[in-house]
Design a protein around this motif. Sequence first.
Motif, PDB file in Angstrom:
ATOM      1  N   UNK A  72       9.707  10.794  -0.941  1.00 54.04           N
ATOM      2  CA  UNK A  72       9.711   9.603  -0.096  1.00 54.04           C
ATOM      3  C   UNK A  72       9.727   9.986   1.380  1.00 54.04           C
ATOM      4  N   UNK A  73      10.456  11.059   1.705  1.00 53.86           N
ATOM      5  CA  UNK A  73      10.482  11.524   3.092  1.00 53.86           C
ATOM      6  C   UNK A  73       9.115  12.056   3.541  1.00 53.86           C
ATOM      7  N   UNK A 101      15.880   0.661   8.537  1.00 60.64           N
ATOM      8  CA  UNK A 101      14.513   0.757   9.054  1.00 60.64           C
ATOM      9  C   UNK A 101      13.636  -0.400   8.600  1.00 60.64           C
ATOM     10  N   UNK A 102      13.965  -0.982   7.447  1.00 54.20           N
ATOM     11  CA  UNK A 102      13.076  -1.989   6.852  1.00 54.20           C
ATOM     12  C   UNK A 102      12.985  -3.243   7.717  1.00 54.20           C
ATOM     13  N   UNK A 140       7.746   0.906   4.224  1.00 52.46           N
ATOM     14  CA  UNK A 140       7.823   0.946   2.762  1.00 52.46           C
ATOM     15  C   UNK A 140       8.473   2.239   2.278  1.00 52.46           C
ATOM     16  N   UNK A 141       8.147   3.363   2.925  1.00 55.47           N
ATOM     17  CA  UNK A 141       8.735   4.641   2.527  1.00 55.47           C
ATOM     18  C   UNK A 141      10.230   4.674   2.812  1.00 55.47           C
ATOM     19  N   UNK A 142      10.681   3.976   3.858  1.00 60.45           N
ATOM     20  CA  UNK A 142      12.118   3.900   4.145  1.00 60.45           C
ATOM     21  C   UNK A 142      12.856   3.233   2.996  1.00 60.45           C
ATOM     22  N   UNK A 143      12.252   2.178   2.442  1.00 59.69           N
ATOM     23  CA  UNK A 143      12.849   1.507   1.288  1.00 59.69           C
ATOM     24  C   UNK A 143      12.885   2.443   0.084  1.00 59.69           C
ATOM     25  N   UNK A 197       3.845   8.202   7.658  1.00 61.84           N
ATOM     26  CA  UNK A 197       3.884   6.986   8.462  1.00 61.84           C
ATOM     27  C   UNK A 197       4.308   7.263   9.890  1.00 61.84           C
ATOM     28  N   UNK A 198       5.348   8.098  10.048  1.00 66.73           N
ATOM     29  CA  UNK A 198       5.786   8.466  11.386  1.00 66.73           C
ATOM     30  C   UNK A 198       4.721   9.215  12.159  1.00 66.73           C
ATOM     31  N   UNK A 199       3.954  10.049  11.462  1.00 70.02           N
ATOM     32  CA  UNK A 199       2.867  10.780  12.098  1.00 70.02           C
ATOM     33  C   UNK A 199       1.794   9.831  12.614  1.00 70.02           C
TER      34      UNK A 199
END
Length: 469
Positions: free
Chosen positions: A116-117, A182-183, A99-102, A123-125
């Motif tokens: 957003x990053x 990424x989505x 969702x953050x990639x979008x 999320x990546x963490x």
Amino acid sequence: MSDLSNACAPGIDAPMPAANRFAMVAVMLAVALATLDTAIANTALPAIATALHATPAESVWIVNGYQLAMVATILPFAALGDVFGHRRVYIGGLALFTAASLACAAAPTLPLLTAARLLQGLGGSAITSVSIALVSALYPRHRLGRGVGVNALVVGVSVAVGPTIASLILSTASWSWLFIINVPLGVIALVFALPVLPQTPRGAHPLDPVAAVLNVITFASLIVALGEGGQRAPTIRVLGALVITLVFGVCLMRREATRLAPMLPVDLFRRPEFALSAVTAVCAFAAQGFAFVSLPFYFEDALHLSQMETGFLITPWPVVVALVAPVAGRLSDRYPPGALGAAGLACLCAGLVSLSLLPAHPSVYAIAVRMAICGVGFGLFQSPNIKALMASAPHARSGGASGVVATSRLIGQATGAALVALCFGLAGQHGPILALLGGAIFAGIGGIASGLRLMARSHRLGSAGWADR
């Protein structure tokens, strides 16, 4: 799905069940996304800064925000995985990352993109904090080296192809497509994961919210201090960030010292093999950070190579890592990780020194061979070291151990990158050479720490032998 280690007795080389293979695909796809995103964003930073009318200094926060969020929250997410299950943390992290990639793709300004990053970094963490714990649940203990070898292969390939993918996308589309891709990949990973990802045992201890806050402040201020110090910011700002790190770090360690399952795994650091493996990881990834940040400047400014030649000549390192890592993982199932890590980091040290001694007009072959030597050394270290960290921790603490794996990597990379900036400021045009030598020193220290694990292992086995008598 139960832990496969309970299904396969040691010494039985049974094939992995199909469901576990699908689960491994899901985990590795998410790891690839988190790794690719860092490599792609680094490569595309100038293009994004131009499009959003931001200065280079301002645009750095597109990368720093992601890294800060990851370092500050990996251990809390790892602890959350121990409490609520690694599967839940992984799926929640993957959904947030997607969702953050979008949101990144749709961000019209630098502040919104940075926000957003930060979410994407959270999320990546979550993904990264439990990925190794999930791998250890999918492989039996005696084959864990193979699992972490596959993980290292995926990371190596992602690092290798990240700049190429970014260049291809930017040559045909706007920067937002770097995040849009990424989505669908995130959705595919979720589809794979939901039906087959294993349920791992949960810890009996609740999450400590106070420790989580202390952890976030400690590691976030550490990253800020490293970044500010590397940029030679005013002393008061660097010292202020360091004071915050020390004060909250001491409070965190005191709080965690008497807990049975601490978020900052001070209990695991009392195990010599675990502590030495963590030190080895920080030093090795610092050496990698020194090299990957300084080499583009070295090739383009000192050796007068083009951007295309630079990209081509950096590729042998991650490609060779990707090739060697699975082999090293299998070797770690037979030979002590301390010996493999020491040999690998000695090779990395030699490779970095040889790069710093290149003549004024080296051949492509001379550079590629030296980069490949570095790749062999790093690949030989990585998988055995991850296995040593995970194997030296009890299964109930696999989440904490997995968090240390990721935290050691990120702190090492951040340290190396910050010290490169310091080398540039101190040595001017000779900064890249000084940075390569600094990386060699860190690799040498890491090799010594890895070798000391052999002594710790011999002492442990000797004590066990006397206990048996």
